[in-house]
Design a protein around this motif. Sequence first.
Motif, PDB file in Angstrom:
ATOM      1  N   ARG A   1       0.846  -1.190   0.000  1.00 22.51           N
ATOM      2  CA  ARG A   1       0.000   0.000   0.000  1.00 22.51           C
ATOM      3  C   ARG A   1       0.886   1.246   0.000  1.00 22.51           C
ATOM      4  O   ARG A   1       1.677   1.454   0.908  1.00 22.51           O
TER       5      ARG A   1
ATOM      6  N   THR B   1       3.408   4.274  -0.120  1.00 22.02           N
ATOM      7  CA  THR B   1       4.859   4.300   0.143  1.00 22.02           C
ATOM      8  C   THR B   1       5.273   3.345   1.260  1.00 22.02           C
ATOM      9  O   THR B   1       6.437   3.320   1.652  1.00 22.02           O
ATOM     10  N   ALA B   2       4.344   2.535   1.767  1.00 20.98           N
ATOM     11  CA  ALA B   2       4.720   1.489   2.723  1.00 20.98           C
ATOM     12  C   ALA B   2       5.457   0.351   2.013  1.00 20.98           C
ATOM     13  O   ALA B   2       6.020  -0.529   2.656  1.00 20.98           O
ATOM     14  N   ARG B   3       5.487   0.370   0.692  1.00 19.86           N
ATOM     15  CA  ARG B   3       6.168  -0.688  -0.072  1.00 19.86           C
ATOM     16  C   ARG B   3       7.678  -0.667   0.201  1.00 19.86           C
ATOM     17  O   ARG B   3       8.281  -1.710   0.416  1.00 19.86           O
ATOM     18  N   ASN B   4       8.261   0.479   0.137  1.00 19.66           N
ATOM     19  CA  ASN B   4       9.704   0.780   0.252  1.00 19.66           C
ATOM     20  C   ASN B   4      10.673  -0.410   0.156  1.00 19.66           C
ATOM     21  O   ASN B   4      11.018  -0.832  -0.939  1.00 19.66           O
ATOM     22  N   PHE B   5      11.111  -0.978   1.279  1.00 17.24           N
ATOM     23  CA  PHE B   5      12.122  -2.043   1.224  1.00 17.24           C
ATOM     24  C   PHE B   5      11.523  -3.449   1.147  1.00 17.24           C
ATOM     25  O   PHE B   5      12.264  -4.424   1.046  1.00 17.24           O
TER      26      PHE B   5
ATOM     27  N   ASN C   1      11.657   7.659  -1.146  1.00 14.91           N
ATOM     28  CA  ASN C   1      11.059   6.520  -0.458  1.00 14.91           C
ATOM     29  C   ASN C   1      10.108   5.735  -1.350  1.00 14.91           C
ATOM     30  O   ASN C   1       9.632   4.681  -0.945  1.00 14.91           O
ATOM     31  N   GLY C   2       9.853   6.241  -2.581  1.00 11.09           N
ATOM     32  CA  GLY C   2       9.137   5.386  -3.517  1.00 11.09           C
ATOM     33  C   GLY C   2       7.930   5.967  -4.208  1.00 11.09           C
ATOM     34  O   GLY C   2       6.949   5.260  -4.406  1.00 11.09           O
ATOM     35  N   LEU C   3       7.969   7.254  -4.585  1.00  6.17           N
ATOM     36  CA  LEU C   3       6.882   7.743  -5.418  1.00  6.17           C
ATOM     37  C   LEU C   3       7.350   8.758  -6.442  1.00  6.17           C
ATOM     38  O   LEU C   3       8.296   9.516  -6.217  1.00  6.17           O
TER      39      LEU C   3
ATOM     40  N   GLU D   1       0.785   6.091   5.412  1.00  6.10           N
ATOM     41  CA  GLU D   1       1.515   5.295   4.421  1.00  6.10           C
ATOM     42  C   GLU D   1       1.712   6.058   3.108  1.00  6.10           C
ATOM     43  O   GLU D   1       2.091   5.471   2.098  1.00  6.10           O
ATOM     44  N   LEU D   2       1.451   7.346   3.122  1.00  5.63           N
ATOM     45  CA  LEU D   2       1.733   8.188   1.944  1.00  5.63           C
ATOM     46  C   LEU D   2       2.544   9.389   2.422  1.00  5.63           C
ATOM     47  O   LEU D   2       1.992  10.433   2.784  1.00  5.63           O
ATOM     48  N   ILE D   3       3.870   9.184   2.447  1.00  2.00           N
ATOM     49  CA  ILE D   3       4.763  10.202   3.008  1.00  2.00           C
ATOM     50  C   ILE D   3       5.903  10.488   2.035  1.00  2.00           C
ATOM     51  O   ILE D   3       6.128   9.737   1.087  1.00  2.00           O
TER      52      ILE D   3
ATOM     53  N   PHE E   1       3.893   4.306  -7.468  1.00  2.00           N
ATOM     54  CA  PHE E   1       4.677   3.825  -6.325  1.00  2.00           C
ATOM     55  C   PHE E   1       5.656   2.762  -6.799  1.00  2.00           C
ATOM     56  O   PHE E   1       5.378   2.026  -7.736  1.00  2.00           O
ATOM     57  N   PHE E   2       6.789   2.652  -6.112  1.00  6.41           N
ATOM     58  CA  PHE E   2       7.795   1.638  -6.478  1.00  6.41           C
ATOM     59  C   PHE E   2       8.672   1.379  -5.268  1.00  6.41           C
ATOM     60  O   PHE E   2       8.648   2.133  -4.297  1.00  6.41           O
ATOM     61  N   HIS E   3       9.450   0.276  -5.352  1.00  4.63           N
ATOM     62  CA  HIS E   3      10.274  -0.085  -4.198  1.00  4.63           C
ATOM     63  C   HIS E   3      11.611   0.658  -4.240  1.00  4.63           C
ATOM     64  O   HIS E   3      11.948   1.341  -5.222  1.00  4.63           O
ATOM     65  N   HIS E   4      12.373   0.490  -3.154  1.00  8.97           N
ATOM     66  CA  HIS E   4      13.580   1.274  -2.956  1.00  8.97           C
ATOM     67  C   HIS E   4      14.684   1.031  -3.982  1.00  8.97           C
ATOM     68  O   HIS E   4      15.418   1.949  -4.326  1.00  8.97           O
TER      69      HIS E   4
END
Lengths: 227, 213
Positions: A171, A173-177, B49-51, B66-68, B83-86
């Motif tokens: 969900r 930006t909770a995806r991150n690592f 951080n992924g956006l 969860e949207l920061i 959104f995407f991962h690090h």
Amino acid sequence: MIDKSVASVRAAVADIGDGASVMIGGFGTAGMPDELIEALIDRGVGDLTIINNNAGNGETGVAALIKAGRVRKIICSFPRQSDSHHFDARYRAGEIELELVPQGNLAARIQAAGAGLGAIFTPTGYGTLLAEGKETRRIDGRDYVLEYPIHADFALIKAHRADRWGNLVYRKTARNFGPIMAMAARTAIVQVDEIVPLGSLDPETVVTPGIFVQRVVALGASVARAA
Amino acid sequence: MKRLDRDAMAARVARDIPEGAYVNLGIGLPTRVADFLPVDREVVLQSENGLLGMGPAPAAGDEDPELINAGKQPVTLLAGGAFFHHADSFAMMRGGHIDICVLGAFQVSVHGDLANWHTGAPGAIPAVGGAMDLAIGAKRTFVMMDLLTREGQSKLVEACSYPLTGLACVSRIYTDHAVFDVGPEGASVVEMIDGLTLDALQGLTGVPLRMDA
């Protein structure tokens, strides 16, 4: 039948022992698997090596683990923050070892572990304190630093939904690592809001395929969002 | 002689960000640049951080933990965002896909070396975050800073005394006194505030400056 679902967070972390290396997802508190970490604290194990972007925020998650004195070493990119007081105190007291890694190198080293690479050459950090003593190489006119993968015994991750095969969607930006830690750890343990029936996650939107996941535990929607 | 305030500096940086650019704004002062991008100019903001497609802060009550953004403040996502991962996020930097990043600095050398992560002071707990990846990864790295420290020392220097973030990575510096280009040829003055002369600016910085016609 493959069923990676586990009944409780307690059962999900039951084999994490003293001295384990544990990757913990999350950037600040977004994506921090607080409930799995609480279960790990309740187990009473210590001497842990923790891999996370930060070194704890406030009182929950990684901060709680540090406060409880369970962390021997932390590998992270951004320890010092306005609310990292538990880490700051332990670090100044010489009670916790810090390996500081530039954030992109942290991600690349974790991903390299998951992808089975022996090392990577990264341009990040070249010529700085964080590359001192490390092997370098010039490739096509650009300077690179040799960095090794970061493996871990376990990963604790928060995702949004899973199925019993361990396919995950996250969900925002909770995806991150989460996706790269799931690949890199020998055992990836994931807490989710809900476990849905097999076939109900759109395969085009699965972010982490279940092959990278060993355990999933459903907690219901997080308190923060329900509030 | 009136020095630029923070908003004026942010507006000046925003002028140099073209339509279609993919941009990362560092934590702190650079974040303010977003407020000065004209609404009719499509610029895509990346947060490490992924956006991509980061929008302004949400209305009170609409925050989502969860949207920061990279500064861990609540933000919004614009239409077209993703959104995407690090690992993907930092591939965008290292891989040269980000057109411009704007960073704060402790010091920048006339050759574009950047120091912005660690004072090296005894007892200081270092934190680096994405600074080293951003500095060397973006196609162009801009720095936004006051020209002088509170004690009046120039932050544009011949060689950085603080630990480096990256070598020869900064191309342009926006300050409250002037805009500089830096690089292999040294520092040149792009523009100065009204009432300032090249000699006076040279006196403030103590480094060789040239002014290209």
